[in-house]
Motif scaffolding. Structure first.
Motif, PDB file in Angstrom:
ATOM      1  N   SER A 110       0.832  -1.213   0.000  1.00 46.00           N
ATOM      2  CA  SER A 110       0.000   0.000   0.000  1.00 46.00           C
ATOM      3  C   SER A 110       0.860   1.254   0.000  1.00 46.00           C
ATOM      4  CB  SER A 110      -0.935   0.021   1.214  1.00 46.00           C
ATOM      5  OG  SER A 110      -1.988  -0.882   1.054  1.00 46.00           O
ATOM      6  N   THR A 113       2.553   1.639  -3.538  1.00 43.10           N
ATOM      7  CA  THR A 113       1.673   1.872  -4.685  1.00 43.10           C
ATOM      8  C   THR A 113       0.631   2.958  -4.442  1.00 43.10           C
ATOM      9  OG1 THR A 113       0.036   0.225  -3.990  1.00 43.10           O
ATOM     10  CG2 THR A 113       1.877  -0.553  -5.369  1.00 43.10           C
ATOM     11  N   ARG A 115      -2.139   2.310  -3.137  1.00 46.75           N
ATOM     12  CA  ARG A 115      -3.420   1.608  -3.268  1.00 46.75           C
ATOM     13  C   ARG A 115      -3.725   0.777  -2.026  1.00 46.75           C
ATOM     14  NH1 ARG A 115      -3.190  -0.426  -9.514  1.00 46.75           N
ATOM     15  NH2 ARG A 115      -3.420   1.644 -10.395  1.00 46.75           N
ATOM     16  N   SER A 139      -4.008   0.580   4.115  1.00 47.35           N
ATOM     17  CA  SER A 139      -4.116   1.829   3.367  1.00 47.35           C
ATOM     18  C   SER A 139      -2.976   2.743   3.804  1.00 47.35           C
ATOM     19  CB  SER A 139      -5.471   2.489   3.654  1.00 47.35           C
ATOM     20  OG  SER A 139      -5.676   3.576   2.787  1.00 47.35           O
TER      21      SER A 139
END
Length: 188
Positions: A110, A113, A115, A139
């Motif tokens: 996370s 990226t 994401r 997250s």
């Protein structure tokens, strides 16, 4: 807090008064959880974000960019057996010792990226070294300049569900043969 040159080991169990409640069967582990009211907690001097984190039924923790734990809620304590005061400042991989920490860390993914990772099944070790099956969601945490400053992970213990599935699977399956027929069951 752990230093860079320290080994990847969790604290020894000696002196820990509170232990993770041991598994007693597939259904007996399910229990109601008390959720404090965030509004009442704010009046007691706890920030609203801390109150929210503490009110989450699932385990939750945050880390900085170096994977040092910066917060650890009550459910995280219950699932892992680690006290908040022990976990904060430690590397998350020293507390959780998960099967994905080394090569497939969801938090790292996370943070690299930007994401979210949702519902990834993971096996961690509790404070006593016993396996605990969990699902994790991760997250990134941003500052007001939208720079990544760390990550947040929520997780839930699915050990009871896994044991129930294994019990059902063992009852109706034998070497890839699946049957609910009573006569076939006797052969299993």
């Amino acid at each position: 807090p752990m230093k860079k040159d320290e080994k990847n080991t969790a604290p020894q169990n000696a002196g820990h008064a509170r232990r993770r409640e041991k598994d007693r069967g597939p259904i007996k582990d399910i229990k109601a959880t008390y959720c404090p009211d965030p509004k009442k907690m704010v009046h007691k001097g706890v920030s609203f974000s801390e109150a929210i984190l503490e009110s989450i039924v699932h385990g939750a923790f945050t880390v900085d960019r170096h994977f040092n734990i910066t917060s650890f809620n009550r459910s995280a304590e219950n699932i892992t057996g680690f006290k908040r005061s022990e976990a904060i400042g430690m590397k998350c991989y020293h507390v959780f010792r998960a099967d994905i920490c080394k090569d497939h860390c969801a938090l790292k993914k996370s943070m690299e990226t930007g994401r979210d990772v949702c519902n990834q099944m993971v096996t961690i070790k509790d404070i006593d070294g016993d396996d605990v099956q969990i699902t994790v969601c991760t997250s990134v945490l941003h500052n007001d300049k939208l720079e990544i400053v760390g990550g947040v992970e929520t997780f839930r213990d699915i050990s009871a569900i896994v044991r129930l599935r294994q019990a059902i699977s063992g009852k109706y399956c034998f070497h890839n043969i699946i049957s609910k027929n009573e006569k076939i069951q006797k052969i299993f």
